[in-house]
Write an enzyme that holds these catalytic residues in place. Structure first.
Site, PDB file in Angstrom:
ATOM      1  N   CYS A 112      -3.210   7.144   4.910  1.00  0.00           N
ATOM      2  CA  CYS A 112      -3.125   6.901   3.565  1.00  0.00           C
ATOM      3  C   CYS A 112      -4.484   7.633   2.911  1.00  0.00           C
ATOM      4  CB  CYS A 112      -3.016   5.429   3.630  1.00  0.00           C
ATOM      5  SG  CYS A 112      -4.046   4.562   4.398  1.00  0.00           S
TER       6      CYS A 112
ATOM      7  N   GLU B  94       0.961  -1.286   0.086  1.00  0.00           N
ATOM      8  CA  GLU B  94      -0.043   0.167  -0.121  1.00  0.00           C
ATOM      9  C   GLU B  94       0.873   1.153  -0.202  1.00  0.00           C
ATOM     10  OE1 GLU B  94      -2.932   0.250   3.080  1.00  0.00           O
ATOM     11  OE2 GLU B  94      -2.788   2.211   2.905  1.00  0.00           O
TER      12      GLU B  94
HETATM   13  P1  NAP Z   1       9.123   4.026   3.633  1.00  0.00           P
HETATM   14  O1  NAP Z   1      10.336   4.771   3.647  1.00  0.00           O
HETATM   15  O2  NAP Z   1       8.883   3.220   2.451  1.00  0.00           O
HETATM   16  O3  NAP Z   1       9.604   3.090   4.722  1.00  0.00           O
HETATM   17  C1  NAP Z   1       8.810   1.780   5.257  1.00  0.00           C
HETATM   18  C2  NAP Z   1       9.545   0.668   5.349  1.00  0.00           C
HETATM   19  O4  NAP Z   1       9.900   0.128   4.086  1.00  0.00           O
HETATM   20  C3  NAP Z   1      10.707   0.714   6.303  1.00  0.00           C
HETATM   21  O5  NAP Z   1      10.843  -0.568   7.159  1.00  0.00           O
HETATM   22  C4  NAP Z   1      12.019   0.934   5.341  1.00  0.00           C
HETATM   23  O6  NAP Z   1      13.178   0.539   5.771  1.00  0.00           O
HETATM   24  C5  NAP Z   1      11.478  -0.002   4.298  1.00  0.00           C
HETATM   25  N1  NAP Z   1      11.997   0.407   2.956  1.00  0.00           N
HETATM   26  C6  NAP Z   1      11.987   1.771   2.367  1.00  0.00           C
HETATM   27  N2  NAP Z   1      12.674   1.414   1.227  1.00  0.00           N
HETATM   28  C7  NAP Z   1      13.055   0.094   1.032  1.00  0.00           C
HETATM   29  C8  NAP Z   1      13.751  -0.496  -0.096  1.00  0.00           C
HETATM   30  N3  NAP Z   1      14.262   0.115  -1.094  1.00  0.00           N
HETATM   31  N4  NAP Z   1      13.684  -1.630   0.324  1.00  0.00           N
HETATM   32  C9  NAP Z   1      13.399  -2.423   1.241  1.00  0.00           C
HETATM   33  N5  NAP Z   1      12.972  -1.891   2.214  1.00  0.00           N
HETATM   34  C10 NAP Z   1      12.520  -0.568   2.089  1.00  0.00           C
HETATM   35  O7  NAP Z   1       7.889   4.697   4.437  1.00  0.00           O
HETATM   36  P2  NAP Z   1       7.908   5.364   5.713  1.00  0.00           P
HETATM   37  O8  NAP Z   1       9.257   5.653   6.431  1.00  0.00           O
HETATM   38  O9  NAP Z   1       6.874   4.955   6.557  1.00  0.00           O
HETATM   39  O10 NAP Z   1       7.295   7.052   5.177  1.00  0.00           O
HETATM   40  C11 NAP Z   1       7.846   7.566   4.146  1.00  0.00           C
HETATM   41  C12 NAP Z   1       7.119   8.106   3.250  1.00  0.00           C
HETATM   42  O11 NAP Z   1       6.244   7.178   2.706  1.00  0.00           O
HETATM   43  C13 NAP Z   1       6.088   9.117   4.010  1.00  0.00           C
HETATM   44  O12 NAP Z   1       6.577  10.615   3.819  1.00  0.00           O
HETATM   45  C14 NAP Z   1       4.848   9.212   2.912  1.00  0.00           C
HETATM   46  O13 NAP Z   1       5.154   9.678   2.127  1.00  0.00           O
HETATM   47  C15 NAP Z   1       4.747   7.426   2.547  1.00  0.00           C
HETATM   48  N6  NAP Z   1       3.841   7.047   3.322  1.00  0.00           N
HETATM   49  C16 NAP Z   1       2.838   6.693   2.856  1.00  0.00           C
HETATM   50  C17 NAP Z   1       1.922   5.965   3.342  1.00  0.00           C
HETATM   51  C18 NAP Z   1       0.308   5.359   2.794  1.00  0.00           C
HETATM   52  O14 NAP Z   1      -0.175   4.800   3.337  1.00  0.00           O
HETATM   53  N7  NAP Z   1       0.121   6.141   1.878  1.00  0.00           N
HETATM   54  C19 NAP Z   1       2.046   5.559   4.621  1.00  0.00           C
HETATM   55  C20 NAP Z   1       3.569   5.628   5.337  1.00  0.00           C
HETATM   56  C21 NAP Z   1       4.222   6.372   4.623  1.00  0.00           C
HETATM   57  P3  NAP Z   1      14.311   1.180   5.983  1.00  0.00           P
HETATM   58  O15 NAP Z   1      14.148   1.735   7.298  1.00  0.00           O
HETATM   59  O16 NAP Z   1      15.457   0.275   5.926  1.00  0.00           O
HETATM   60  O17 NAP Z   1      14.366   2.540   5.115  1.00  0.00           O
END
Ligand code: NAP
Length: 524
Positions: A304, A267
């Site tokens: 979200c 998601e």
């Molecule tokens: P994220 O950066 O996607 O991280 C979520 C999880 O995924 C973390 O455990 C992260 O690990 C892992 N991850 C990220 N990039 C990866 C990759 N290339 N390979 C494997 N694992 C990876 O999301 P977030 O920290 O929750 O939030 C960042 C942004 O995501 C927000 O600013 C927002 O824009 C968006 N977000 C959207 C929603 C939604 O439901 N639409 C919800 C939450 C966040 P690491 O700690 O190693 O990076």
């Protein structure tokens, strides 16, 4: 705090012993580092986790639904017994207020019990029986029976914005466990302590109900390192993820490149368009602006389903805009979940404000460190179509209002990416009059809302919390509600098997008394 926080991963029923620090819980705003340090699972520990999950799968997946239901109910009870720990640590790690943390804990336990009810009753497996017709001409028909079976171990990535309901024992874990799949959770760096409290509760429940070791593990060390290792491990058979578009698509790519590609249920980003049609505006623009403001700023906009885009007819809505402007200008900034999300919000709102043809209608006063301020921007359909980057998510309390004729709004909707939700404020007559616009919404969203706003996702059997890419990686699924269980299953057919060798669900006497489709007829 009754749960001791050790900072180590849960490798089945053991705790990890690696010593590489991967981070601390950080208090949003102040940036204060919380104890203890969290330690990354080593490559050997990931391998042990996967071996335990592989060994647990045949045992766990063959337990009767009633036994797995007892496990799920026991998890819910254990989580409830540590709600004070969750609230104490959760406020420190996430800045979410106490009522939200209590509410999310209740929702998490409710989800677990909902899946327990589903698998206890048992009909969810969609059992189908076609009896043999040995005398059929020109060819005899064999006895064929099918039902859904679990895929195998599932990797679940915790979400930053839902430390409970989409994290360690959240919807993805609950639906995977309910289906019969062991779960390997990758903790999120934003709330490692809450993850440890909930993981301890799940492990207590697993031991108390006699589940095989390896049915549940929780690993620290981040998604990019430990999470990728789990996704690429041959034992893993599916992935559940909630987070950024970049993170979700990176996992889709890794999963597709495996020797055996596996499904990823990610998601990701959604801006949840809201369309305001004339009859709804005529009913009261000020009330509409008030309700919209409430949805936009709920939880500092970190949902979200946040309404990040509004379509407004260009010849209406001035009162709506004036009221929204005054509410936004007077709004207080809010502390966001973590420094990275706060920075991403500032960057994305600055980028929208700087886009040609976009004007800033209102922006609340800037806040202190770690805080996000509500903002509203306005543009025209013409500029919206000229700048596809205006479809990017601003994750926080900000929205873009796009003005045009109803024909232009319809064209803009037809250009949009997939969304979790689409909301329409209209009269019933307008529903009939604007069927092209309604079809455009239906093509692009997982949930259509009439005269309401998208925030607030009911957990029930008919909920669809999913949508076409990029809102999710697979628009055929939902991550909320009982249908979420189907993501972690596949159908298997048994041809001409002896009755005693079939799963109970498919045996002729229907010993579990479930609903089945027998020779094309629904049978109880
Ligand atoms: P994220 O950066 O996607 O991280 C979520 C999880 O995924 C973390 O455990 C992260 O690990 C892992 N991850 C990220 N990039 C990866 C990759 N290339 N390979 C494997 N694992 C990876 O999301 P977030 O920290 O929750 O939030 C960042 C942004 O995501 C927000 O600013 C927002 O824009 C968006 N977000 C959207 C929603 C939604 O439901 N639409 C919800 C939450 C966040 P690491 O700690 O190693 O990076």
């Amino acid at each position: 705090m009754i749960t001791p926080l050790l900072g180590t991963s849960f490798i089945g029923y053991s705790r990890s012993t690696s010593t590489e620090i991967c981070g601390h819980g950080i208090q949003p705003g102040s940036g204060t580092r919380l104890e203890p340090a969290y330690l990354a699972a080593s490559a050997d520990e990931v391998a042990q986790t996967m071996a335990l999950a592989a060994a647990a799968f045949p045992v766990f997946s063959n337990l009767p639904g009633k036994t797995r239901a007892t496990f799920l109910r026991s998890i819910a009870k254990e989580i409830e017994s540590v709600v004070e720990d969750i609230v104490e640590r959760g406020q420190l790690e996430t800045a979410l207020p106490e009522p939200r943390l209590r509410g999310e804990t209740a929702r998490t336990c409710g989800q677990l019990r909902m899946f327990a009810d589903l698998i206890e009753e048992g009909s969810w497996v969609d059992a189908r029986i076609e009896h043999a017709q040995p005398d059929r001409a020109p060819l005899p028909k064999p006895d064929l029976r099918s039902m859904l079976r679990p895929l195998g171990p599932v990797a679940v990535f915790c979400a930053s914005n839902f430390p409970l309901a989409y994290s360690v024992a959240g919807g993805d874990s609950a639906s995977a466990l309910a289906s019969g799949c062991p779960v390997i959770v990758i903790a999120h760096a934003s709330h490692p302590g809450v993850a440890e409290i909930v993981a301890s509760a799940v492990i207590r429940a697993a031991r108390a109900t006699g589940m095989p070791e390896g049915v549940f593990s929780v690993l620290y060390g981040g998604g990019r390192k430990v999470g990728q290792a789990v996704v690429q491990h041959p034992v893993t058979q599916a992935v559940g993820f909630t987070g950024s578009r970049a993170g979700g698509t990176a996992l889709m790519e890794s999963a597709a490149k495996r020797a055996q590609p596996i499904p990823v249920y990610a998601e990701m980003s959604s801006i949840n368009p809201v369309v305001l049609l004339p009859d709804a505006l005529d009913r009261g623009e000020e009330a509409l602006a008030e309700a919209f403001f409430g949805s936009l700023t709920l939880g500092v906009g970190q949902f979200c389903t946040n309404p990040g885009l509004v379509f407004l007819p260009s010849d209406r809505g001035d009162t709506f805009l004036t009221r929204l402007q005054s509410r936004i200008e007077a709004a207080a900034p809010g502390t966001m979940l973590n420094a990275a999300i706060c920075q991403a919000f500032a960057d994305s709102t600055d980028a929208v404000a700087a886009t040609p043809g976009v004007s800033t209608l209102a922006r609340a006063q800037p806040g202190g460190p770690g805080q996000g301020s509500p903002a509203v921007f306005v543009t025209t359909v013409c500029d919206f179509l000229a700048h596809p980057e205006l479809q990017h998510e601003m994750f926080g309390p900000a929205t873009l209002i796009v003005r045009g004729s109803i024909e232009e709004i319809t064209a803009a909707l037809e250009s949009m990416e997939g969304q979790l939700t689409a909301s329409l404020h209209a009269s019933e007559a307008e529903l009939t009059a604007h069927s092209t616009l309604i079809n455009a919404l239906q093509q692009r969203a997982g949930r259509l809302i009439f005269n309401g706003f998208p925030t607030g996702v009911e957990v029930c059997s008919s909920m669809v919390h999913g949508g076409p890419f990029p809102s999710t990686s697979d628009g055929r699924s939902t991550s909320v509600g009982t249908m979420a269980i189907f993501r972690f299953t596949r159908a298997i057919a048994w041809q001409a098997f002896p009755d005693a060798a079939l799963p109970l669900e498919l045996q002729e006497a229907n010993p579990l008394a479930i609903r089945r489709l027998v020779d094309g007829q629904p049978c109880a």
